[in-house]
Design a protein around this motif. Structure first.
Motif, PDB file in Angstrom:
ATOM      1  N   GLY A  35      16.781 -28.219 151.377  1.00 49.72           N
ATOM      2  CA  GLY A  35      17.445 -28.253 150.078  1.00 49.72           C
ATOM      3  C   GLY A  35      16.820 -29.263 149.145  1.00 49.72           C
ATOM      4  N   VAL A  36      16.432 -30.435 149.690  1.00 52.28           N
ATOM      5  CA  VAL A  36      15.799 -31.472 148.874  1.00 52.28           C
ATOM      6  C   VAL A  36      14.457 -30.982 148.349  1.00 52.28           C
ATOM      7  N   VAL A  37      13.710 -30.280 149.199  1.00 53.35           N
ATOM      8  CA  VAL A  37      12.402 -29.756 148.790  1.00 53.35           C
ATOM      9  C   VAL A  37      12.558 -28.775 147.635  1.00 53.35           C
ATOM     10  N   VAL A  38      13.513 -27.867 147.755  1.00 54.33           N
ATOM     11  CA  VAL A  38      13.730 -26.879 146.695  1.00 54.33           C
ATOM     12  C   VAL A  38      14.094 -27.574 145.380  1.00 54.33           C
ATOM     13  N   GLY A 166       5.809 -28.317 142.901  1.00 53.19           N
ATOM     14  CA  GLY A 166       6.682 -27.829 141.839  1.00 53.19           C
ATOM     15  C   GLY A 166       6.000 -27.920 140.489  1.00 53.19           C
ATOM     16  N   HIS A 167       5.306 -29.031 140.249  1.00 54.99           N
ATOM     17  CA  HIS A 167       4.584 -29.197 138.992  1.00 54.99           C
ATOM     18  C   HIS A 167       3.476 -28.154 138.873  1.00 54.99           C
ATOM     19  N   MET A 168       2.809 -27.870 139.992  1.00 51.38           N
ATOM     20  CA  MET A 168       1.717 -26.901 139.971  1.00 51.38           C
ATOM     21  C   MET A 168       2.226 -25.479 139.733  1.00 51.38           C
ATOM     22  N   VAL A 184      21.695 -24.746 144.794  1.00 52.25           N
ATOM     23  CA  VAL A 184      21.309 -25.422 146.032  1.00 52.25           C
ATOM     24  C   VAL A 184      22.162 -26.663 146.276  1.00 52.25           C
ATOM     25  N   MET A 185      22.284 -27.532 145.261  1.00 57.37           N
ATOM     26  CA  MET A 185      23.010 -28.783 145.457  1.00 57.37           C
ATOM     27  C   MET A 185      24.503 -28.574 145.667  1.00 57.37           C
ATOM     28  N   PRO A 186      25.176 -27.705 144.876  1.00 57.05           N
ATOM     29  CA  PRO A 186      26.604 -27.485 145.158  1.00 57.05           C
ATOM     30  C   PRO A 186      26.855 -26.964 146.569  1.00 57.05           C
TER      31      PRO A 186
END
Length: 244
Positions: A35-38, A166-168, A184-186
């Motif tokens: 989840g953190v990666v996403v 993510g930037h790429m 994702v976070m909720p």
């Protein structure tokens, strides 16, 4: 004869911070990494869409390390800045991050045993995930602050590393809602909070917090609902606690 009976309090007040605890924190937080990666990828993409360079994006993740507030900042980001715009951004992000005051206060009896320098270090890496892991660990009788430190360092490193792809990706996921990333976070927090349930006594504070947050979100623009819901739940819980 037990000459160290009187020594029990010092043993209790001892403040362990061990490598074993850090490894335990790493293991416990590993289930949250996807989840953190996403979420980090979503931030990196949003930063790219706003025209930030890869270096600027990585530096923001490393030194600001605000998670949700970084995405909020991207929503308000603009190519040209005025002092008023900077002040507005500061107020919004401070409102989002103010939840950390309540989270940190809930674990203060644990932190209080450690030197200020140690607390200043590990609180830089303090996140919602750390709070959830720390709360569960403490409720199980754990005392090793290494759990919190290990989890925090691991999350920080993963957040920075995942920001780069993510930037790429850039515009591909510039709108998190398009891919459901905003959920994702909720979902993550809902799944983590469930084990903290302590019976029907906690139902009223939880319900009050949720209702106040929803009502505030409807009536007030911005992110004030985070603070309003948190405070409402905390005050309700405090009044329902036994005086003893």
């Amino acid at each position: 004869m037990q000459p160290h009976d009187a020594g029990s309090p010092p043993a209790e007040s001892a403040a362990p911070l061990t490598g074993r605890g850090m490894l335990l924190g790493l293991r416990r937080v590993s289930v949250l990494m996807p989840g953190v990666v996403v979420f980090a990828v979503a931030f990196g993409a949003a930063a790219s869409a706003k025209g930030m360079s890869l270096a600027e994006t990585l530096l923001m993740s490393a030194f600001v390390y605000g998670g949700v507030s970084q995405l909020v900042a991207m929503e308000l980001w603009r190519p040209e800045w005025s002092w008023g715009a900077i002040a507005g951004l500061a107020v919004v992000t401070a409102t989002v991050n103010a939840r950390m005051i309540l989270q940190g206060a809930s674990l203060q009896p644990w932190f209080a045993r450690y030197p200020k320098a140690v607390n200043a270090f590990h609180l830089f890496f303090f996140t919602d995930a750390n709070w959830l892991i720390g709360t569960r660990y403490r409720s199980e009788g754990g005392r090793d602050l290494g759990v919190l430190v290990g989890a925090g360092l691991a999350l920080w490193a993963v957040w920075i590393v995942a920001t780069a792809p993510g930037h790429m990706l850039g515009m591909l996921v510039s709108d998190p809602r398009r891919y459901g990333i905003d959920l994702v976070m909720p979902i993550f927090f809902a799944a983590m909070i469930v084990p903290l349930w302590r019976g029907r006594r906690g139902l009223v504070p939880w319900a009050v917090a949720g209702c106040v947050a929803l009502l505030t979100a409807k009536l007030v623009d911005g992110y004030a609902f985070i603070i309003a819901g948190s405070l409402a739940g905390a005050v309700t819980g405090a009044f329902r606690d036994d005086p003893a």
